[in-house]
Design an enzyme around this catalytic site. Structure first.
Site, PDB file in Angstrom:
ATOM      1  N   ARG A   1      11.371 -18.687  11.165  1.00 59.08           N
ATOM      2  CA  ARG A   1      12.213 -18.128  10.781  1.00 59.08           C
ATOM      3  C   ARG A   1      13.278 -18.358  12.009  1.00 59.08           C
ATOM      4  NH1 ARG A   1       9.615 -12.374  10.074  1.00 59.08           N
ATOM      5  NH2 ARG A   1      11.617 -11.369  11.049  1.00 59.08           N
TER       6      ARG A   1
ATOM      7  N   ARG B   1       3.883  -6.365  14.022  1.00 61.49           N
ATOM      8  CA  ARG B   1       4.451  -5.392  12.905  1.00 61.49           C
ATOM      9  C   ARG B   1       4.098  -5.931  11.589  1.00 61.49           C
ATOM     10  NH1 ARG B   1      11.049  -6.017  11.916  1.00 61.49           N
ATOM     11  NH2 ARG B   1      10.798  -8.010  11.049  1.00 61.49           N
TER      12      ARG B   1
ATOM     13  N   ARG C   1       6.486  -6.163   5.131  1.00 60.54           N
ATOM     14  CA  ARG C   1       7.209  -6.839   4.665  1.00 60.54           C
ATOM     15  C   ARG C   1       7.050  -8.664   4.488  1.00 60.54           C
ATOM     16  NH1 ARG C   1      12.399  -6.796   9.380  1.00 60.54           N
ATOM     17  NH2 ARG C   1      12.395  -8.513   8.659  1.00 60.54           N
TER      18      ARG C   1
HETATM   19  P1  B4P Z   1      13.124  -5.987  15.092  1.00 57.81           P
HETATM   20  O1  B4P Z   1      14.185  -4.525  16.065  1.00 57.81           O
HETATM   21  O2  B4P Z   1      12.698  -4.859  13.718  1.00 57.81           O
HETATM   22  O3  B4P Z   1      13.709  -7.388  14.925  1.00 57.81           O
HETATM   23  P2  B4P Z   1      15.418  -7.867  14.639  1.00 57.81           P
HETATM   24  O4  B4P Z   1      15.700  -8.763  15.618  1.00 57.81           O
HETATM   25  O5  B4P Z   1      15.707  -6.461  13.501  1.00 57.81           O
HETATM   26  O6  B4P Z   1      14.556  -8.583  12.907  1.00 57.81           O
HETATM   27  P3  B4P Z   1      14.915  -9.610  12.725  1.00 57.81           P
HETATM   28  O7  B4P Z   1      15.681 -10.508  12.841  1.00 57.81           O
HETATM   29  O8  B4P Z   1      13.489 -10.028  11.594  1.00 57.81           O
HETATM   30  O9  B4P Z   1      15.305  -8.865  11.169  1.00 57.81           O
HETATM   31  P4  B4P Z   1      16.665  -8.906   9.343  1.00 57.81           P
HETATM   32  O10 B4P Z   1      16.153  -8.181   8.706  1.00 57.81           O
HETATM   33  O11 B4P Z   1      17.735  -9.338  10.802  1.00 57.81           O
HETATM   34  O12 B4P Z   1      11.429  -6.362  16.135  1.00 57.81           O
HETATM   35  C1  B4P Z   1      10.379  -6.123  15.654  1.00 57.81           C
HETATM   36  C2  B4P Z   1       9.575  -5.382  16.064  1.00 57.81           C
HETATM   37  O13 B4P Z   1       9.080  -5.914  17.522  1.00 57.81           O
HETATM   38  C3  B4P Z   1       9.201  -4.688  15.619  1.00 57.81           C
HETATM   39  O14 B4P Z   1       7.864  -4.605  15.645  1.00 57.81           O
HETATM   40  C4  B4P Z   1       9.340  -3.312  17.231  1.00 57.81           C
HETATM   41  O15 B4P Z   1       8.576  -2.627  17.285  1.00 57.81           O
HETATM   42  C5  B4P Z   1       9.103  -4.395  18.265  1.00 57.81           C
HETATM   43  N1  B4P Z   1      10.079  -4.091  19.348  1.00 57.81           N
HETATM   44  C6  B4P Z   1      10.940  -4.269  19.590  1.00 57.81           C
HETATM   45  N2  B4P Z   1      11.448  -3.938  20.833  1.00 57.81           N
HETATM   46  C7  B4P Z   1      10.698  -3.930  21.745  1.00 57.81           C
HETATM   47  C8  B4P Z   1       9.989  -4.394  22.808  1.00 57.81           C
HETATM   48  N3  B4P Z   1      10.725  -3.721  24.023  1.00 57.81           N
HETATM   49  N4  B4P Z   1       8.680  -4.371  23.023  1.00 57.81           N
HETATM   50  C9  B4P Z   1       7.888  -4.690  22.533  1.00 57.81           C
HETATM   51  N5  B4P Z   1       7.891  -5.257  20.887  1.00 57.81           N
HETATM   52  C10 B4P Z   1       9.568  -4.388  20.347  1.00 57.81           C
HETATM   53  O16 B4P Z   1      16.370 -10.830   8.982  1.00 57.81           O
HETATM   54  C11 B4P Z   1      15.399 -11.113   7.772  1.00 57.81           C
HETATM   55  C12 B4P Z   1      15.369 -11.945   7.434  1.00 57.81           C
HETATM   56  O17 B4P Z   1      16.673 -11.683   6.135  1.00 57.81           O
HETATM   57  C13 B4P Z   1      15.649 -13.044   7.821  1.00 57.81           C
HETATM   58  O18 B4P Z   1      15.341 -14.539   8.250  1.00 57.81           O
HETATM   59  C14 B4P Z   1      17.010 -13.568   6.872  1.00 57.81           C
HETATM   60  O19 B4P Z   1      16.306 -13.836   5.666  1.00 57.81           O
HETATM   61  C15 B4P Z   1      17.517 -12.280   6.315  1.00 57.81           C
HETATM   62  N6  B4P Z   1      19.037 -12.343   6.781  1.00 57.81           N
HETATM   63  C16 B4P Z   1      19.187 -11.318   7.554  1.00 57.81           C
HETATM   64  N7  B4P Z   1      20.942 -11.872   7.888  1.00 57.81           N
HETATM   65  C17 B4P Z   1      21.343 -12.378   7.382  1.00 57.81           C
HETATM   66  C18 B4P Z   1      22.288 -13.247   7.774  1.00 57.81           C
HETATM   67  N8  B4P Z   1      23.224 -12.691   8.073  1.00 57.81           N
HETATM   68  N9  B4P Z   1      22.700 -14.319   7.102  1.00 57.81           N
HETATM   69  C19 B4P Z   1      21.006 -15.023   6.533  1.00 57.81           C
HETATM   70  N10 B4P Z   1      20.255 -14.363   6.155  1.00 57.81           N
HETATM   71  C20 B4P Z   1      20.072 -13.073   6.666  1.00 57.81           C
END
Ligand code: B4P
Length: 191
Positions: free
Chosen positions: A146, A128, A134
């Site tokens: 992370r 990604r 990002r």
């Molecule tokens: P995503 O679907 O984007 O993954 P995510 O779990 O939502 O991501 P993340 O935990 O990083 O994000 P967040 O914004 O919450 O999938 C990742 C990739 O995999 C994509 O490219 C997708 O295409 C691919 N993919 C998905 N499914 C697939 C499959 N079946 N097979 C193959 N590929 C696949 O967090 C970002 C940051 O924000 C954190 O590190 C933290 O600093 C902060 N943050 C957010 N919420 C917080 C909270 N509650 N408290 C404190 N900090 C927080």
């Protein structure tokens, strides 16, 4: 009202599956990651403070994200339910969420937890990072930080909801559609 938590480590597919689930079930999507990135893009004080943590792969302080979610709940009083994506990520956030929902005579219906191996998580996030722009995706060291934050602070959130029998594990590897159908089956059993 039906409230759902989509849980799992970074890169487990929470964001990907949330986009499909809100269409099928008409839930309001609350992604703390998206809310924080929007604050960063608008260069607000909150966004600038959050960026320094996110760029290092660290969680943003609890009071910041709890305040954001509290405002979002107040701004969306008339929805069918919420899909919480990436929240709660600490035990303090879980307690705060339960209290906020209780004030509105509401609760969490189920936590669906995506299970994905660490190597697959790293592969997905590195991939990604090639296109997402990002800053937390384009460095493998930050990605691993992370995942460490997840093990140290976030995994315990599932134990909290297990006490109330609210956690269902879902295999998070396979095609996006297969995983979506497995999630829908659990939701359909509960609404
Ligand atoms: P995503 O679907 O984007 O993954 P995510 O779990 O939502 O991501 P993340 O935990 O990083 O994000 P967040 O914004 O919450 O999938 C990742 C990739 O995999 C994509 O490219 C997708 O295409 C691919 N993919 C998905 N499914 C697939 C499959 N079946 N097979 C193959 N590929 C696949 O967090 C970002 C940051 O924000 C954190 O590190 C933290 O600093 C902060 N943050 C957010 N919420 C917080 C909270 N509650 N408290 C404190 N900090 C927080």
């Amino acid at each position: 009202m039906f409230n759902l938590i989509l849980f799992g480590p970074p890169g487990s597919g929470k964001g990907t599956q949330s986009e499909k689930l809100i269409v099928r079930y008409g839930l309001k999507h609350l992604s703390t990651g998206d809310l924080l990135r929007s604050e960063i893009n608008r260069q607000t004080a909150l966004g600038l403070a959050a960026k320094s943590f996110m760029d290092k792969g660290q969680l943003v302080p609890d009071e910041v994200v709890i305040g954001m979610i509290s405002s979002a709940l107040d701004e969306n009083q008339e929805v069918k339910g919420f899909l919480f994506d990436g929240f709660p990520r600490t035990s303090a956030q879980a307690l705060a969420l339960d209290n906020l929902l209780e004030l509105k005579k509401n609760s969490i219906g189920v936590m669906l937890a995506l299970d994905v191996s660490e190597e697959e998580l790293v592969n997905r996030l590195v991939k990604r990072g090639e296109t997402s722009g990002r800053s937390d995706d384009n460095n493998e060291q930050v990605i691993r930080a992370r995942i460490t934050e997840y093990h140290n602070k976030t995994a315990a959130v599932a134990d909290y909801y297990k006490k109330f029998n609210k956690v269902v594990m879902i295999k998070g590897e396979g095609s996006i559609d297969e995983i979506f159908e497995a999630l829908c089956k659990e939701i359909d059993n509960r609404i």
